[in-house]
Each structure stands twice: as C-alpha cells, then as structure tokens.
Design a protein around this motif. Structure first.
Motif, PDB file in Angstrom:
ATOM      1  N   MET A 144     -17.263 -10.645  95.055  1.00 50.17           N
ATOM      2  CA  MET A 144     -17.562 -11.506  96.188  1.00 50.17           C
ATOM      3  C   MET A 144     -19.055 -11.550  96.481  1.00 50.17           C
ATOM      4  SD  MET A 144     -15.857 -11.397  99.983  1.00 50.17           S
ATOM      5  CE  MET A 144     -16.218  -9.648 100.131  1.00 50.17           C
ATOM      6  N   GLU A 145     -19.763 -10.451  96.220  1.00 52.11           N
ATOM      7  CA  GLU A 145     -21.195 -10.422  96.485  1.00 52.11           C
ATOM      8  C   GLU A 145     -21.956 -11.420  95.618  1.00 52.11           C
ATOM      9  OE1 GLU A 145     -19.287  -7.896  96.009  1.00 52.11           O
ATOM     10  OE2 GLU A 145     -19.325  -6.832  97.939  1.00 52.11           O
ATOM     11  N   ALA A 146     -21.405 -11.752  94.433  1.00 53.03           N
ATOM     12  CA  ALA A 146     -22.084 -12.704  93.561  1.00 53.03           C
ATOM     13  C   ALA A 146     -21.966 -14.137  94.064  1.00 53.03           C
ATOM     14  CB  ALA A 146     -21.523 -12.613  92.140  1.00 53.03           C
ATOM     15  N   MET A 147     -20.980 -14.404  94.901  1.00 55.73           N
ATOM     16  CA  MET A 147     -20.766 -15.766  95.411  1.00 55.73           C
ATOM     17  C   MET A 147     -21.263 -15.953  96.833  1.00 55.73           C
ATOM     18  SD  MET A 147     -16.922 -16.502  93.962  1.00 55.73           S
ATOM     19  CE  MET A 147     -16.195 -15.160  94.922  1.00 55.73           C
ATOM     20  N   ILE A 148     -21.774 -14.896  97.444  1.00 57.86           N
ATOM     21  CA  ILE A 148     -22.076 -14.958  98.869  1.00 57.86           C
ATOM     22  C   ILE A 148     -23.220 -15.933  99.168  1.00 57.86           C
ATOM     23  CG2 ILE A 148     -23.684 -13.021  98.825  1.00 57.86           C
ATOM     24  CD1 ILE A 148     -22.511 -12.175 101.524  1.00 57.86           C
ATOM     25  N   ILE A 149     -24.206 -16.046  98.254  1.00 59.84           N
ATOM     26  CA  ILE A 149     -25.333 -16.954  98.505  1.00 59.84           C
ATOM     27  C   ILE A 149     -24.868 -18.407  98.485  1.00 59.84           C
ATOM     28  CG2 ILE A 149     -27.566 -17.739  97.647  1.00 59.84           C
ATOM     29  CD1 ILE A 149     -28.063 -14.947  96.594  1.00 59.84           C
ATOM     30  N   SER A 150     -24.080 -18.775  97.474  1.00 59.47           N
ATOM     31  CA  SER A 150     -23.589 -20.151  97.399  1.00 59.47           C
ATOM     32  C   SER A 150     -22.659 -20.472  98.558  1.00 59.47           C
ATOM     33  CB  SER A 150     -22.875 -20.371  96.066  1.00 59.47           C
ATOM     34  OG  SER A 150     -21.791 -19.471  95.922  1.00 59.47           O
ATOM     35  N   ILE A 151     -21.809 -19.514  98.949  1.00 62.91           N
ATOM     36  CA  ILE A 151     -20.913 -19.750 100.087  1.00 62.91           C
ATOM     37  C   ILE A 151     -21.732 -19.908 101.371  1.00 62.91           C
ATOM     38  CG2 ILE A 151     -19.062 -18.760 101.477  1.00 62.91           C
ATOM     39  CD1 ILE A 151     -18.058 -17.344  98.998  1.00 62.91           C
ATOM     40  N   PHE A 152     -22.772 -19.117 101.513  1.00 63.18           N
ATOM     41  CA  PHE A 152     -23.617 -19.201 102.712  1.00 63.18           C
ATOM     42  C   PHE A 152     -24.284 -20.571 102.801  1.00 63.18           C
ATOM     43  CE2 PHE A 152     -27.682 -18.757 104.867  1.00 63.18           C
ATOM     44  CZ  PHE A 152     -27.324 -18.118 106.039  1.00 63.18           C
ATOM     45  N   ILE A 153     -24.799 -21.076 101.680  1.00 67.15           N
ATOM     46  CA  ILE A 153     -25.460 -22.386 101.686  1.00 67.15           C
ATOM     47  C   ILE A 153     -24.474 -23.496 102.031  1.00 67.15           C
ATOM     48  CG2 ILE A 153     -26.662 -24.067 100.231  1.00 67.15           C
ATOM     49  CD1 ILE A 153     -27.890 -21.726  98.718  1.00 67.15           C
ATOM     50  N   ASN A 154     -23.260 -23.420 101.491  1.00 67.87           N
ATOM     51  CA  ASN A 154     -22.254 -24.445 101.791  1.00 67.87           C
ATOM     52  C   ASN A 154     -21.802 -24.395 103.246  1.00 67.87           C
ATOM     53  OD1 ASN A 154     -22.242 -25.448  99.162  1.00 67.87           O
ATOM     54  ND2 ASN A 154     -20.675 -23.988  98.503  1.00 67.87           N
ATOM     55  N   PHE A 155     -21.602 -23.195 103.766  1.00 67.11           N
ATOM     56  CA  PHE A 155     -21.121 -23.065 105.140  1.00 67.11           C
ATOM     57  C   PHE A 155     -22.201 -23.441 106.154  1.00 67.11           C
ATOM     58  CE2 PHE A 155     -17.412 -21.558 103.428  1.00 67.11           C
ATOM     59  CZ  PHE A 155     -16.535 -21.024 104.342  1.00 67.11           C
ATOM     60  N   ARG A 156     -23.438 -23.356 105.758  1.00 68.63           N
ATOM     61  CA  ARG A 156     -24.509 -23.735 106.679  1.00 68.63           C
ATOM     62  C   ARG A 156     -24.468 -25.224 106.996  1.00 68.63           C
ATOM     63  NH1 ARG A 156     -30.376 -22.134 104.680  1.00 68.63           N
ATOM     64  NH2 ARG A 156     -29.781 -23.706 103.131  1.00 68.63           N
ATOM     65  N   GLN A 157     -23.865 -26.019 106.131  1.00 62.51           N
ATOM     66  CA  GLN A 157     -23.788 -27.464 106.328  1.00 62.51           C
ATOM     67  C   GLN A 157     -22.425 -27.925 106.826  1.00 62.51           C
ATOM     68  OE1 GLN A 157     -24.773 -28.997 102.464  1.00 62.51           O
ATOM     69  NE2 GLN A 157     -26.825 -28.101 102.448  1.00 62.51           N
TER      70      GLN A 157
END
Length: 309
Positions: A144-157
C-alpha cells in the motif's frame, strides 16, 4: 433320547495392556511439544512485555535490572493517556470514536462489496473474468505504501457528496481502507462461494425461490465463515493503519485515529515509553474483543444453511 450339551464358555480375553510409546517416538513428540511451546512464548512475550511495561512506574522502566513482573504496579500511564494529561489538546476518546467509525465503516462496506463481487466472479461468466482475477492477485503483491502517492494525488482532486474534499476527513481514509482490503477479501470469499454446491441453489430455484431468497437463505449462511474471516482481516487492517491516516489527514487533528496518538509520545527530548505501552495496550483491546465476538460465528456458520435429508 439325546440331550443337547451347552457349548463351552469362551475363555475370558486378557486385558489389553496400555500401549507404550517407543522411546524414539516419545522423544520426537517431546521435541515437537517443546518447539511448539518455544514458538508460543516467542510470539506472546512481546505482547506480555508491552502490557507489563504499561503498568510499571518510570523508575522501573529505565531500571538497569528488568523485571518480568512490576514491583510497584501503577495506572499512571493509562491515566495520562486517557485524560490527555501528558499532551494538552489530545482527546483520547475522540480519537477512539474516529477509529471506530472508520474501522466499522470499512468492515461493513468491504464485506458487502467483496461478497457481491465474489459471488459474481464465482457464479457468473463474463468478459475479462480471468483478467479480473489475475488483476486481484497482482494488486495483493503491491504494498500500500507504493500506491499512497498516486492515491493522494487523485483524492486531492475528488470531493464527496457534500462538496468536501476527500483529504483531511474520515471519508477519504474509509474509502482507502475499503479499497485496500477488497482484493484479498474477494479472493477469500470466492473460494467459499465455489465450495457451495450449485445443486443447493438449483433445488431452491425449482421450489420457487427467487434470486434474493437463494442468496440470503442458502448462500449467505454457508459463506458466513469466510465473511467473518474477511471481516477480521479488514478490521485489523483499518484499525492498526498509520501511514495512510497520517498522510491523508495531515493537520486535521480532530479527525485523527487512535494509532496516530502514538506519534505524540515521541518527542525531541525523550520518549514516553510508559505512555506508548499504555496506548498500545488500549489499542489492542478492541481487536481482541472483536475477534472473541466473531470466533463463535466462524464455527457455527459451517453448519448453518444445511438442507434436510
């Protein structure tokens, strides 16, 4: 005139001697028991040390002579954690409520979605079905730590239904926890659904039962053990998670979950080990209560839903 003679009485059988184990077999069994006890102690000792340290005064925690049992047990650390005396503004009960909301929401949503998806994958044939199953197994291999950056960017929008951003509130991490637990829970429940004979559903359909009746009265009770096991996995994942909660909530301390309280006790000038152990002990209790509550249903679900024969 002939007289019938009674058959001779059978000789009494000698009493069986108690079966004695061969020396080599007895030694092997003793070694297995000793290995099992060693593994048990190795697994339980960290938990025991955590609980014992939570009851030790500060002088015993930093003593050069460690004690397996505290000489002067105290509830000082629990009192400071629960009442927020150590760090002003830290509301333990609010963090506990946030954790319960997120965890129970993730368990409920994950159980519902994974059960429906498992039934669809196991019972229906559709396009790209094999690719979907392979994709589920591949996702499980990605941390999950490997996907956290992409998930964070998507959820920010992304915003929820009320127009509030998904970051900085409990809705965002609830969705993440649910999505993270889905691949493994779907695969777990798929095996349970495949184990249910299709003849049971066909017999119910012949008797006039509808799709909802078949699902609720036939399939659901037999899949209940797998559903409980999947719920335990989702509960532990959501309850103990730290990185996603810290990343998504940021400075929204009012929405912090209970594991984030541990970060408050690591300061620049020292670490409050007593408070950390007390908070960790309190953090472990709900998981144990949840498991004790559902373990009976894991066994009883195996015999529910059977047909009369």
């Amino acid at each position: 005139m002939s007289t019938a003679t009674a058959p001779p009485a059978a000789a009494p059988r000698p009493a069986r001697r108690p079966r004695r184990l061969r020396p080599a077999r007895a030694v092997r069994r003793g070694l297995l028991y000793a290995a099992g006890a060693a593994v048990f102690l190795f697994s339980v000792f960290p938990v025991y040390w955590m609980v014992v340290t939570a009851f030790k005064p500060v002088s015993e925690i930093f003593s050069g002579t460690p004690r397996l049992v505290p000489a002067a047990p105290t509830l000082e650390h629990f009192d400071r954690v629960v009442n927020g005396e150590l760090i002003p503004g830290v509301d333990f009960w609010q963090f506990l409520l946030n954790s319960l909301i997120v965890t129970l929401g993730a368990v409920t949503a994950g159980a519902l979605v994974s059960l429906l998806a498992a039934v669809a994958v196991a019972r229906f044939k559709f396009r790209l079905r094999s690719a979907f199953i392979v994709l589920l197994m591949v996702i499980q291999m990605v941390p999950m730590e490997a996907m956290i950056i992409s998930i964070f960017i998507n959820f920010r929008q992304i915003q929820d239904g009320t127009g509030v951003q998904m970051l900085g509130n409990l809705t965002g991490i609830l969705v993440v926890y649910t999505a993270v637990s889905l691949p493994i829970t779907i695969m777990m429940l798929r095996g349970f659904v495949n184990a249910v004979p299709k003849e049971l559903e066909e017999a119910a359909a012949i008797d006039g039962a509808g799709n909802w009746t078949i699902f609720w009265r036939i399939l659901m009770p037999l899949v209940a053990p797998g559903l409980v096991a999947a719920s335990i996995f989702a509960f532990i994942t959501a309850w103990n998670e730290f990185i996603v909660a810290l990343t998504f909530l940021g400075r929204s301390t009012d929405h912090y979950t209970l594991p984030l309280t541990l970060s408050y006790y690591f300061g620049r000038f020292g670490t409050e080990w007593g408070s950390i152990m007390a908070a960790s002990t309190l953090l472990t209790i709900p998981v144990m209560v949840f498991f004790l509550f559902v373990q009976r249903r894991m066994v009883s679900g195996l015999t529910m839903g059977a047909v009369k024969g």
